[in-house]
Scaffold this active site. Structure first.
Site, short mmCIF file in Angstrom:
data_model
loop_
_atom_site.label_atom_id
_atom_site.label_comp_id
_atom_site.label_asym_id
_atom_site.label_seq_id
_atom_site.Cartn_x
_atom_site.Cartn_y
_atom_site.Cartn_z
N HIS A 299 33.05 -43.73 76.94
CA HIS A 299 32.10 -44.77 76.54
C HIS A 299 32.70 -45.57 75.40
O HIS A 299 33.39 -45.03 74.54
CB HIS A 299 30.77 -44.14 76.07
CG HIS A 299 29.63 -45.09 76.11
ND1 HIS A 299 29.41 -46.00 75.10
CD2 HIS A 299 28.68 -45.31 77.04
CE1 HIS A 299 28.35 -46.73 75.40
NE2 HIS A 299 27.89 -46.34 76.58
N ASP A 356 25.83 -42.09 83.19
CA ASP A 356 26.00 -42.17 84.65
C ASP A 356 26.44 -40.87 85.28
O ASP A 356 26.46 -40.74 86.51
CB ASP A 356 27.03 -43.26 84.98
CG ASP A 356 26.49 -44.63 84.62
OD1 ASP A 356 27.08 -45.30 83.75
OD2 ASP A 356 25.44 -45.00 85.17
#
Ligand code: SDX
Length: 416
Positions: A299, A356
């Site tokens: 991320h 996700d």
């Protein structure tokens, strides 16, 4: 006002420094080019603030995510998605009376225009739902006038994005559209529009309704991510709200962003089909030349755990236990996570599971086809996109127009 001093080509420049409500510090370079003719350079904008915003706060080092001051952990467990949508868009959790009114306003605008439903039925069965969603949301601008109050457009977008996604799914299977029911909550309505039937008395199981509600909340906003920044970019030209949201859907579609939940399932499926040899794929992920990335990991902001991944990991266990689903892909996912959390390559690069990583496994257990996963992300993110569009619109922000450093040919004459 404190300043940062920049020394460039022997000259010193004072650049104002300011802080936000959580103590984040920024160097304001708005005057730099006028003073020095130099620009700053930050491909991917990893170190660049594009705006000031009161919607969401993220602390990537501490794994903090808050919406208007409320932690994602509290909202995910205690709130309904329509409350969080109201909080993001209008700045406060609605009172009981405001929530009743907000739900009624959403229900008053939840019917997708008949001609838009006909458009959905004309897409090819294999059409990706994100292509349908972006097209139909953009087409909404041709049915509804800019002269209407923006709150009416907001109610349409929040309520109809779910019906458009459900209609896209049902159309791809030759199934008739299911219309929302006023008495149902947002998550239950969506699941019924997906899996119910026009005449069936399909009742959404509470565990699925609550899982859907939580999934929508954890996707609702995430400050200046790629798709939200796209919405702000398009909105900064004073394009209408439907065009701005359609642009957000398109940006979210990419596998490095919202498309990652679909890519995670495709990756887990591939590993499962390859005999479940997840260690082989872990090694591939560490070799840049392999072109393989561990989808659902990493991320730009979270350099520690993504709090949403932690919430979803627990929800995964709960939903699959309740449904009695034993999913081998979940076992592979847990093995990948366990190795990654101990592997130097991932630790060094602070690559942890993101939102996700687990969402796709829950979606699959709930019966969603893989190509619907990113559309589910878009339904959740709609209130966040709207909140940022509305915040920027209220500020009367300047049109976004970054600069560049030119690296092409210098002046040359056109050949005689
Ligand atoms: C979302 O921004 C948001 O807030 C997004 C989001 C939201 O709610 O809106 O949180 C939702 O988009 C989550 C992210 C979903 N995407 C994925 O899961 C795709 C896989 N992840 C990566 O592609 C990547 O981690 C990103 C895109 C998420 C972040 O990319 P960055 O910040 O540009 O990081 P990078 O590509 O510069 O990588 C840094 C290093 C590189 O190695 P080195 O060059 O230092 O040797 O880490 C490596 C990368 O090769 N790396 C990975 C990796 N992610 C980064 N290596 C293997 N597998 C990965 N997943």
């Amino acid at each position: 006002m404190s300043v940062a001093k920049l020394v460039l080509e022997g000259k010193e420049y004072d650049l104002p420094v300011f802080s936000g409500s959580e103590g984040e510090t920024a160097i304001d370079i708005a005057s730099l080019r006028a003073k020095s003719t130099a620009i700053t350079f930050d491909p991917g904008y990893g170190n660049t603030g594009s705006c000031q915003s009161a919607v969401t706060f993220i602390d990537g080092e501490k794994g903090i995510l808050r919406h208007r001051g409320y932690s994602i952990e509290e909202l995910a467990v205690n709130a309904r998605f329509t409350e969080v949508a109201h909080l993001l868009i209008y700045g406060e959790l609605p009172t009981a009376g405001q929530l009743t009114q907000w739900r009624s306003d959403l229900a008053d605008h939840d019917q997708v225009h008949q001609q838009l439903l006909q458009m959905i039925s004309h897409f090819p069965p294999a059409a990706h739902p994100m292509g349908i969603l972006s097209s139909i949301i953009a087409a909404m601008s041709t049915y509804y006038s800019d002269d209407e109050p923006v709150d009416v457009h907001i109610r349409r977008l929040v309520s109809q994005v779910a019906m458009i996604a459900a209609a896209a799914y049902r159309s791809s299977r030759g199934l008739p559209v299911v219309f929302p029911r006023r008495e149902l909550g947002y998550a239950a309505n969506f699941l019924r529009m997906m899996f119910g039937g026009p005449t069936s008395d399909y009742v959404v199981p509470k565990v699925l309704e609550d899982a859907m509600n939580m999934l929508l909340i954890v996707h609702a906003d995430h400050e200046q991510n790629c798709s939200t920044s796209t919405v702000r970019m398009v909105g900064s030209s004073q394009a209408n709200i439907y065009a701005s949201m359609a642009a957000g859907v398109c940006a979210l579609w990419g596998p490095l962003h919202g498309g990652a939940n679909q890519a995670v399932l495709e990756m887990l499926d591939a590993i499962h089909a390859d005999g479940g040899d997840y260690k082989k794929y872990m090694e591939m992920a560490k070799r840049k030349d392999s072109g393989f990335r561990l989808m659902g990991f990493g991320h730009r902001v979270y350099k520690n755990f993504d709090p949403r991944a932690s919430l979803l990991k627990k929800a995964c266990d709960d939903v699959l236990d309740h449904l009695g689903v034993l999913d081998p892909l979940l076992d592979i996912a847990k093995n990948l996570e366990e190795i990654a959390l101990k592997d130097e390559f991932f630790i060094e690069r602070k690559l942890y599971p993101n939102v996700d990583f687990y969402s796709g496994i829950i979606y699959r257990a709930m019966g969603f086809p893989v190509n619907m996963f990113t559309a589910l992300f878009a339904i959740g993110r709609m209130p966040g996109w709207i909140a940022h569009w509305r915040e920027q619109d209220a500020e009367g922000a300047r049109i976004h127009r970054p600069r560049q450093i030119y690296t092409g040919p210098n002046l040359r004459a056109y050949p005689k």
